[in-house]
Design a protein around this motif. Structure first.
Motif, PDB file in Angstrom:
ATOM      1  N   UNK A  22       5.185  60.636 137.545  1.00  0.00           N
ATOM      2  CA  UNK A  22       4.167  59.736 138.106  1.00  0.00           C
ATOM      3  C   UNK A  22       2.764  60.166 137.698  1.00  0.00           C
ATOM      4  N   UNK A  23       2.558  61.455 137.553  1.00  0.00           N
ATOM      5  CA  UNK A  23       1.234  61.975 137.204  1.00  0.00           C
ATOM      6  C   UNK A  23       0.927  61.898 135.714  1.00  0.00           C
ATOM      7  N   UNK A  24       1.958  61.885 134.867  1.00  0.00           N
ATOM      8  CA  UNK A  24       1.699  61.963 133.425  1.00  0.00           C
ATOM      9  C   UNK A  24       1.994  60.670 132.662  1.00  0.00           C
ATOM     10  N   UNK A  25       2.740  59.736 133.259  1.00  0.00           N
ATOM     11  CA  UNK A  25       3.099  58.498 132.571  1.00  0.00           C
ATOM     12  C   UNK A  25       2.437  57.308 133.247  1.00  0.00           C
ATOM     13  N   UNK A  30      -0.033  55.039 139.569  1.00  0.00           N
ATOM     14  CA  UNK A  30      -1.357  55.517 139.130  1.00  0.00           C
ATOM     15  C   UNK A  30      -2.148  54.401 138.464  1.00  0.00           C
ATOM     16  N   UNK A  31      -1.798  53.154 138.747  1.00  0.00           N
ATOM     17  CA  UNK A  31      -2.464  51.976 138.190  1.00  0.00           C
ATOM     18  C   UNK A  31      -2.525  52.000 136.663  1.00  0.00           C
ATOM     19  N   UNK A  32      -1.506  52.574 136.046  1.00  0.00           N
ATOM     20  CA  UNK A  32      -1.433  52.605 134.592  1.00  0.00           C
ATOM     21  C   UNK A  32      -2.329  53.619 133.926  1.00  0.00           C
ATOM     22  N   UNK A  33      -2.968  54.484 134.735  1.00  0.00           N
ATOM     23  CA  UNK A  33      -3.887  55.492 134.196  1.00  0.00           C
ATOM     24  C   UNK A  33      -3.457  56.875 134.684  1.00  0.00           C
ATOM     25  N   UNK A  34      -2.652  57.572 133.916  1.00  0.00           N
ATOM     26  CA  UNK A  34      -2.160  58.886 134.356  1.00  0.00           C
ATOM     27  C   UNK A  34      -3.308  59.879 134.564  1.00  0.00           C
ATOM     28  N   UNK A  35      -3.351  60.540 135.722  1.00  0.00           N
ATOM     29  CA  UNK A  35      -4.425  61.499 135.984  1.00  0.00           C
ATOM     30  C   UNK A  35      -4.220  62.853 135.317  1.00  0.00           C
ATOM     31  N   UNK A  78      -9.158  61.921 159.213  1.00  0.00           N
ATOM     32  CA  UNK A  78      -7.723  62.164 159.112  1.00  0.00           C
ATOM     33  C   UNK A  78      -7.066  61.265 158.069  1.00  0.00           C
ATOM     34  N   UNK A  79      -7.553  60.059 157.889  1.00  0.00           N
ATOM     35  CA  UNK A  79      -6.950  59.150 156.925  1.00  0.00           C
ATOM     36  C   UNK A  79      -7.121  59.645 155.495  1.00  0.00           C
ATOM     37  N   UNK A  80      -8.231  60.290 155.166  1.00  0.00           N
ATOM     38  CA  UNK A  80      -8.432  60.783 153.814  1.00  0.00           C
ATOM     39  C   UNK A  80      -7.553  61.974 153.522  1.00  0.00           C
ATOM     40  N   UNK A  81      -7.147  62.710 154.562  1.00  0.00           N
ATOM     41  CA  UNK A  81      -6.295  63.873 154.344  1.00  0.00           C
ATOM     42  C   UNK A  81      -4.897  63.456 153.926  1.00  0.00           C
ATOM     43  N   UNK A  82      -4.508  62.269 154.271  1.00  0.00           N
ATOM     44  CA  UNK A  82      -3.190  61.779 153.869  1.00  0.00           C
ATOM     45  C   UNK A  82      -3.297  61.334 152.423  1.00  0.00           C
ATOM     46  N   UNK A  83      -2.664  62.061 151.554  1.00  0.00           N
ATOM     47  CA  UNK A  83      -2.766  61.774 150.134  1.00  0.00           C
ATOM     48  C   UNK A  83      -1.709  60.787 149.701  1.00  0.00           C
ATOM     49  N   UNK A  84      -2.076  59.870 148.831  1.00  0.00           N
ATOM     50  CA  UNK A  84      -1.118  58.890 148.316  1.00  0.00           C
ATOM     51  C   UNK A  84      -0.813  59.126 146.854  1.00  0.00           C
ATOM     52  N   UNK A  85      -1.164  60.259 146.328  1.00  0.00           N
ATOM     53  CA  UNK A  85      -0.905  60.507 144.908  1.00  0.00           C
ATOM     54  C   UNK A  85       0.503  60.868 144.763  1.00  0.00           C
TER      55      UNK A  85
END
Length: 85
Positions: A22-25, A30-35, A78-85
């Motif tokens: 998910x991070x590389x492809x 990742x909206x088509x933009x791998x981080x 608290x909402x920002x601490x929940x990561x969706x990556x």
């Protein structure tokens, strides 16, 4: 670094193979933009190759996420601490 084998975790980060993919492809996650940067090594004419993850890029991404979570914790968001990556 190489992707871990299916069902195993990365020995450096503990991430699963699917999470690293998910991070590389490019994908919907990742909206088509791998981080995280990666490179595919294959011989000319070959159908298969070896995908390597750029270690520095992966660690930099994880440090950025860690800093975002720490900053969110300091502000009490608290909402920002929940990561969706």
């Amino acid at each position: 670094i190489r992707l871990p084998k299916p069902g195993q975790a990365c020995p450096w980060t503990g991430l699963s193979r699917s999470k690293m993919n998910e991070l590389i492809l490019p994908c919907a996650a990742n909206d088509g933009k791998p981080p995280v940067q990666s490179v595919s090594l294959r011989n000319k004419g070959s159908l298969r190759g070896t995908r390597l993850v750029v270690y520095e890029s992966l660690i930099s991404f994880l440090k950025t996420k860690l800093n975002e979570n720490e900053n969110a914790a300091k502000t009490g968001d608290a909402m920002r601490r929940v990561s969706t990556w």
